[in-house]
Structure formats: structure tokens, C-alpha cells
Motif scaffolding. Structure first.
Motif, PDB file in Angstrom:
ATOM      1  N   ASP A   1     -16.114  13.939  23.075  1.00 15.07           N
ATOM      2  CA  ASP A   1     -14.725  13.505  22.855  1.00 15.07           C
ATOM      3  C   ASP A   1     -13.784  14.451  23.604  1.00 15.07           C
ATOM      4  OD1 ASP A   1     -14.612  15.834  21.435  1.00 15.07           O
ATOM      5  OD2 ASP A   1     -14.628  14.877  19.452  1.00 15.07           O
TER       6      ASP A   1
ATOM      7  N   ARG B   1     -12.212   4.339  27.417  1.00 19.37           N
ATOM      8  CA  ARG B   1     -11.409   4.413  26.197  1.00 19.37           C
ATOM      9  C   ARG B   1     -11.875   3.320  25.254  1.00 19.37           C
ATOM     10  NH1 ARG B   1      -6.299   6.763  25.594  1.00 19.37           N
ATOM     11  NH2 ARG B   1      -5.143   6.086  23.737  1.00 19.37           N
ATOM     12  N   GLU B   2     -12.088   3.686  24.032  1.00 16.49           N
ATOM     13  CA  GLU B   2     -12.479   2.722  23.001  1.00 16.49           C
ATOM     14  C   GLU B   2     -11.434   2.805  21.896  1.00 16.49           C
ATOM     15  OE1 GLU B   2     -16.173   1.782  19.972  1.00 16.49           O
ATOM     16  OE2 GLU B   2     -16.478   3.141  21.659  1.00 16.49           O
ATOM     17  N   GLU B   3     -10.596   1.716  21.894  1.00 19.35           N
ATOM     18  CA  GLU B   3      -9.421   1.685  20.997  1.00 19.35           C
ATOM     19  C   GLU B   3      -8.564   2.927  21.268  1.00 19.35           C
ATOM     20  OE1 GLU B   3     -10.933   1.263  17.082  1.00 19.35           O
ATOM     21  OE2 GLU B   3     -11.662  -0.798  17.414  1.00 19.35           O
ATOM     22  N   GLU B   4      -8.387   3.792  20.310  1.00 21.81           N
ATOM     23  CA  GLU B   4      -7.529   4.961  20.504  1.00 21.81           C
ATOM     24  C   GLU B   4      -8.316   6.209  20.926  1.00 21.81           C
ATOM     25  OE1 GLU B   4      -4.277   4.892  20.437  1.00 21.81           O
ATOM     26  OE2 GLU B   4      -4.413   2.734  20.018  1.00 21.81           O
ATOM     27  N   GLU B   5      -9.651   6.073  21.010  1.00 23.27           N
ATOM     28  CA  GLU B   5     -10.492   7.256  21.266  1.00 23.27           C
ATOM     29  C   GLU B   5     -10.885   7.326  22.745  1.00 23.27           C
ATOM     30  OE1 GLU B   5     -14.424   9.520  19.458  1.00 23.27           O
ATOM     31  OE2 GLU B   5     -14.031   7.420  18.941  1.00 23.27           O
ATOM     32  N   GLU B   6     -10.685   8.512  23.362  1.00 26.56           N
ATOM     33  CA  GLU B   6     -11.096   8.746  24.754  1.00 26.56           C
ATOM     34  C   GLU B   6     -12.487   9.413  24.750  1.00 26.56           C
ATOM     35  OE1 GLU B   6      -7.170   9.671  27.296  1.00 26.56           O
ATOM     36  OE2 GLU B   6      -7.588  11.152  25.747  1.00 26.56           O
TER      37      GLU B   6
END
Length: 653
Positions: free
Chosen positions: A10, A87-92
């Protein structure tokens, strides 16, 4: 299931995912990795570097870097990382493929090391060493090129090309040779010229090889050899051709020059002496067409062809025209382009030398045959007495192998470290030349320590200039003769002792008749270690025994012994005596004694000599006659023993 190592992290650097391959590279289990962050495996990484990396990844979406990770066993592993941003939704997330590049790093280091070694080695060579790509662009050239060609280092900076310093007339030939090298993966070595900075041409020989990567030619490396001196020599050789002809016309050696077809292109006048034909008549003929060479034509053709193929001088000896032995040289002759153009044959008459050599070889063979087959022991030693060669009879005499004797000295066979006075005088006379050889009788010892008497004949071999070279030592075994002389002397001494004993016995009175004295004298006379006399006397109640015994210096004389007090050996001895008597198997000596006895009024007399038992049993008579008959009996025994001693071949027993 990826075959590549995969790690997800992350934005804060914590691991979100790791596959089995990543676990193998780092040495941690997957569960352990997921409890860690990139800072745990990258000692040189800090927060600032990670932030910059993440910004770069976010902007470029993909980043490739090389770094090093620390394994669980604390070893550092060089790693290549292909990082991808998504990027997956709000997560990088950093989706990274990692690869262990230890092998590539090691290979690269080794390659750099080898390249450095190659360049260092090139700098110490006298020849020019170069590398270029397939288009001729120089990648490397050794520093001695500047001195030989006159260029400065700046002249080769940038994109210098080999074709720029080689005259255009060679370009097509160079390209053909490069193609040849690619196909055959070898270089023939080619002559070119290089343009020096001052415009002059330097003749060179270039040996090159193709550099392949994955079977694809990517470059050329080679060595440039200055052959200007060689060229000058070839020119000088051509200028000396006429001088050679003048020399060949006046030499005593046979000189013939053959071309590639084995045809004569030159012959000197010595041909007329050997063949009786005008030497110019040989021009154009092949070897097998020359009458005086027909006997050796096959050998000549084979040797000439070999010189053409190998370009190496050869030397042989040949017998030609049934009259001449020639010491022959076959010399390759080269053209200006370093190609062999002819073979020069030079033959010197060595017939007289061969006659001497044959006689010498026959003489050596005769000597070798005499040396090997002689029944006399013959040895060759240096001036200190160390053995250099021995014949089979020498080995047989002493029982040593050749290898053992070659490590020994003559003095060791005598068990003496010095020569005695007689030997020293003989050797000095040999060295001074006042004596050709001398003989001595000496005692020697074989490998097993057995004593031998030998007659030694020593002579000296000298070098041609007269200095001493080797001793020739001949030995004849005279042990039997020596022992025969000793036996003769012993028999003489024994006969004297016998006469004394007989006189002693005949002069004995009845009162001083002592068996011990008599037996002691007999023992000493015949060198018997043990001698005993048993006298059996039978009365009305029992058998009594009187025993007199001589054993070395000890004399025992018991007056009487009861038969029950006998030892087992003595009883066995008596039984054996009785058995011999009863079966009439008496030894010859006893038969002789019995034959000479006239009276039968004897008691029984078993006589024991050493381990042999002699027994005489006679009819009992009157006791008064006992000592008289004992005296007669002992006289006969002594004379019989003396006679028997003389008859024995093995006189030492």
C-alpha cells in the motif's frame, strides 16, 4: 500461481499480498511477509525515498528499478523490480514483480573483470590488439598502435573506422575474409597494409576472430602483426638468389630444387658425379623419373610432399644409387606472399661415416652380447664404485635385482667402507696407467648375508681424451675351491688328531681307563658337539648301564645308572638302536666295525654321535676282557669315523 515473484504494497509500504515465489526469494513465509513492510527488507530505504518513489509511480503508472533486499538469513539479494500502479476504489496499490538478479550481476561483474584483464594483457603485447563492430567501427585499440602508426589518441576518439586506415584495394578482400571467418569460425591470417599518419604504408599480418552473441556475429577482435621486417627479409632473399646459385654450383653437396609438382627446377653439378649425366638433363623431371633416385623415390616424394604441407624443414638419411649414403635436408622456400613455392633438397655424402657407424654398432652389439650372456659376473661402476650396469650373472651371484644394485656401491658387497692397502695400490696404478688390470681374492656377501669367496678382476675404461671414465669389475665365484682347500686342511688336522687318539688309547692301562677322556678327545677331533657311550652289562638280577658323555666343555661320568632312571629320549634312543640291530639295518660304518672285530666276547656298545645313533650288540663274554675289548672297539670306531669323514662330499656337516 505466477512463476514470477509478486508483492503488493500500500501507499505506506506495508505488504498486502505475496506469492510463493516471493517467499522463496526473501526466505520468509507468506504469513511473515504480510506482517512486514518494505522498510524491513530494504535497509537503505527511508520515508523520503519511499515518498518520491510513490509519486513517480503514481505519475508514470509503471517504474523499473534495481535495489537489494535483505533475506531472512540477513543476506542481501540484488533485486530487479517492475512496479505497476493501480487504484481500487479509494486504495492505491503498488503491484510489483520482483526478480533475483544475482546471477546476472555476477556474470556482469565477471565479464567486466575479464574485459579489464583482456585490455591489461593487450597493453603488454608487442602486437596491436583491436576490437570493432561488424561495420568496422573501432571499440578498442591497444595503446602501442599510436606508436607504431604515428596517430594520437584523439585521432581515434569518436567513431573511427578500420576501413579508413586500410587502402581501398584491400576492402573487398577484407569483407570476403570476414565472411570466411563467420562461416568457419576461424582465421587464416591475412596480409594487408595500414596507412600510417604520415601517409606511408605498414605491411601487416592480421589474425582476427568473430565475436558471437547467441550465435549472431556482433563484432571482430584481432591482432595486428608488423611484418615490415619480414617483407624486407623476403626482398633480401630474392636479391640473394643469385648468390645462392653461385654457392650451389661450387658446393660438394648434392642440391636439387623441387616445385609443387615434385618436378626438378634446379640441380647442381654434383649430379654428374653421382649419376654420370649432365645436371641440366634433370630439369623438368619428376622424382620417379630420375634414374639414380628410383630406389628411394617413394621416400623422397613422401618427404617433399610433407614439407609442402607442413612448411617445416625435415632431415633424413638415404641410400641412393647403391653406392652413396646421403644426409638429406628438405628446406621449404617461400614466396613474397609467404606461400611455400619450392623445396630445396641438399644431400651430403656420409658413406664413410656410415661405414664407421656400422662397424661401431656391430662392435657394440658383440660387446652387449658378451656382457649379457657371459657366465662371469660383470659390473660397470663409476670412479667412486657406484654400480652403473651389471649383467645377469652378476645379479645371480648376489641375489639382488638390477634396481637394488644400481643404488649400491661395490664396498657394500664386502661390508667394508674402505679399500684395503692392496686394493688401494691396484686402483691407483690403474688410474696412473701403469697397470691395465689387477686381480684379488676377496670375501663378499650376497643379499641374504651368505658368505662367498670371489676372484675379482678390475680394469679401467677411459674417455677419448684419456681421463678415467668407468671401472669394469669381473667376479668369479671360487667358494667351492676355497672350501675344498679348507677341507683338505681340516682332514690333515683330523688325521693328526686320530693318530694321537689311537696312540692315547693303545697306551692306556686298565687302571687309568677313563671313558670321559677318550670321548672328549674324539669329540674334539671330529668337531662333534655331543658324544656318548652306553655300556650295557647284564647280571643275574638286572640290566645296569654305565654312561660316559661329552657335551662341549662339560663332562659327566656316572658310574652306573639304573635303566628305569633313563629319560624318555634315552629310552627311545635305545629302542631305536635295538630295532636297527634286530632288523640288521646297521649303518655302513657299523658294518665296517663289526667286520673288523675278531673276538665275540663283548658286551653291548651303543654309540651315539650327535643326533645319529650307532649300536653294536655282541655275545656276552668274560668280564675280565671288557676293558681290552673296549679299547680295541674304540680304536676301530675312531678309524672308521676318520674314513667316513674323508668320503663325505658335504664336509661341513
Amino acid at each position: 500461481n505466477s512463476l514470477e515473484a509478486v508483492l503488493w504494497t500500500d501507499q505506506d509500504g506495508f505488504f498486502l499480498f505475496a506469492n510463493h515465489k516471493a517467499s522463496c526469494i526473501l526466505g520468509y513465509s507468506i504469513e511473515e511477509i504480510l506482517e512486514m513492510s518494505v522498510f524491513d527488507i530494504s535497509p537503505d530505504l527511508d520515508q523520503e525515498k519511499w515518498r518520491l518513489f510513490w509519486e513517480n509511480l503514481r505519475v508514470n503508472q509503471a517504474v523499473q528499478i534495481e535495489t537489494a533486499h535483505r533475506r531472512k538469513d540477513q543476506k542481501m539479494v540484488p533485486i530487479q523490480i517492475h512496479a505497476h500502479y493501480f487504484r481500487e476504489e479509494e486504495e492505491e496499490i503498488n503491484f510489483a514483480f520482483i526478480k533475483d538478479i544475482s546471477l546476472e550481476k555476477n556474470l556482469k561483474t565477471e565479464l567486466q573483470k575479464n574485459e579489464k584483464t583482456f585490455h591489461e594483457f593487450s597493453e603488454i603485447l608487442p602486437e596491436i590488439v583491436y576490437e570493432c563492430d561488424m561495420d568496422g567501427n573501432l571499440i578498442y585499440i591497444s595503446s602501442n598502435a599510436y606508436q607504431k602508426l604515428g596517430y594520437l589518441q584523439e585521432d581515434f576518439s569518436g567513431k573511427a573506422n578500420v576501413f579508413s586506415i586500410i587502402p581501398p584495394q584491400y576492402h573487398s578482400e577484407i569483407k570476403k575474409n570476414i565472411e570466411y571467418n563467420i562461416q568457419n569460425k576461424s582465421s587464416r591470417g591475412n596480409e594487408y597494409e595500414i596507412i600510417k599518419k604520415d601517409g606511408s604504408l605498414l605491411p601487416v599480418m592480421i589474425h582476427s576472430s568473430i565475436i558471437f552473441e547467441n550465435e549472431i556475429p556482433v563484432g571482430i577482435s584481432g591482432i595486428v602483426i608488423d611484418i615490415s621486417e619480414k617483407k624486407k627479409q623476403i626482398t633480401a632473399l630474392q636479391e640473394r638468389e643469385e648468390s645462392f646459385r653461385d654457392l650451389a654450383e661450387n658446393t660438394m653437396d648434392l642440391v636439387i630444387r623441387f616445385n609443387l609438382d615434385n618436378r626438378v627446377i634446379y640441380a647442381n653439378p654434383v649430379v654428374e658425379k653421382i649419376s654420370g649425366k649432365f645436371f641440366h638433363s634433370l630439369i623438368g623431371k619428376k622424382i620417379n623419373e630420375i634414374s639414380f633416385l628410383k630406389e628411394s623415390a617413394g621416400k623422397l616424394e613422401e618427404t617433399v610432399q610433407s614439407v609442402f604441407e607442413t612448411k617445416i624443414l625435415k632431415r633424413i638419411q638415404m641410400f641412393i644409387n647403391r653406392s652413396y649414403w646421403l644426409d638429406c635436408f628438405f628446406i621449404p622456400e617461400f614466396s613474397a606472399s609467404n606461400e611455400i613455392k619450392s623445396v630445396l633438397f641438399s644431400g651430403r655424402d656420409i658413406s664413410d661415416y656410415k661405414t664407421i657407424e656400422t662397424a661401431l654398432r656391430e662392435s657394440e652389439e658383440e660387446f652387449r652380447s658378451l656382457f649379457e650372456e657371459s657366465g662371469i659376473a660383470i659390473g660397470v661402476s663409476d670412479m667412486e664404485g657406484n654400480f652403473l650396469n651389471v649383467n645377469p650373472a652378476f645379479l645371480s651371484l648376489f641375489g639382488y635385482s638390477g634396481r637394488e644394485l644400481y643404488k649400491m656401491n661395490l664396498k657394500e658387497l664386502r661390508k667394508s667402507s674402505d679399500l684395503d692397502e692392496e686394493e688401494e695400490k691396484g686402483v691407483q696404478k690403474l688410474i696412473k696407467g701403469t697397470l691395465s688390470s689387477f686381480q684379488i681374492e676377496r670375501k663378499v656377501y650376497d643379499k641374504h648375508g651368505s658368505e662367498k669367496w670371489v676372484l675379482i678382476n678390475i680394469s679401467l675404461i677411459r674417455w677419448l681424451e684419456g681421463t678415467p671414465k668407468h671401472f669394469i669389475i669381473q667376479m668369479q665365484d671360487i667358494t667351492r675351491q676355497k672350501k675344498a682347500e679348507e677341507k683338505k686342511n681340516q682332514i690333515y688336522e683330523i688325521q693328526k688328531n686320530v693318530n694321537k687318539i689311537l696312540s692315547f688309547i693303545n697306551n692306556l692301562g686298565f687302571d687309568d681307563f677313563k671313558f670321559a677322556q677318550i670321548l672328549e678327545k674324539i669329540s674334539r677331533a671330529f668337531q662333534i658337539d655331543h658324544l656318548a657311550l652306553y655300556i650295557f652289562q647284564k647280571d643275574e638280577t638286572e640290566i645296569l648301564l654305565k654312561k660316559t658323555e661329552s657335551a662341549g666343555s662339560e663332562i659327566r661320568y656316572p658310574e652306573s645308572i639304573e635303566i628305569n632312571s633313563f629319560s624318555k629320549n634315552e629310552k627311545d634312543a635305545m629302542k631305536k638302536i635295538l630295532f636297527i640291530y634286530q632288523n640288521a639295518k646297521l649303518p655302513k660304518i657299523l658294518q665296517s666295525i663289526l667286520k673288523n672285530l675278531k673276538s665275540r666276547c663283548f658286551y653291548s656298545f651303543p654309540l651315539i654321535l650327535g643326533e645319529s645313533f650307532y649300536g653294536i650288540f655282541l655275545v656276552p663274554g668274560k668280564t675280565g676282557c671288557l676293558k681290552k675289548h673296549i679299547r680295541n672297539f674304540l680304536s676301530i670306531v675312531v678309524q672308521a669315523l676318520a674314513s667316513d669323514w674323508k668320503r663325505k662330499n658335504d664336509y661341513e656337516k
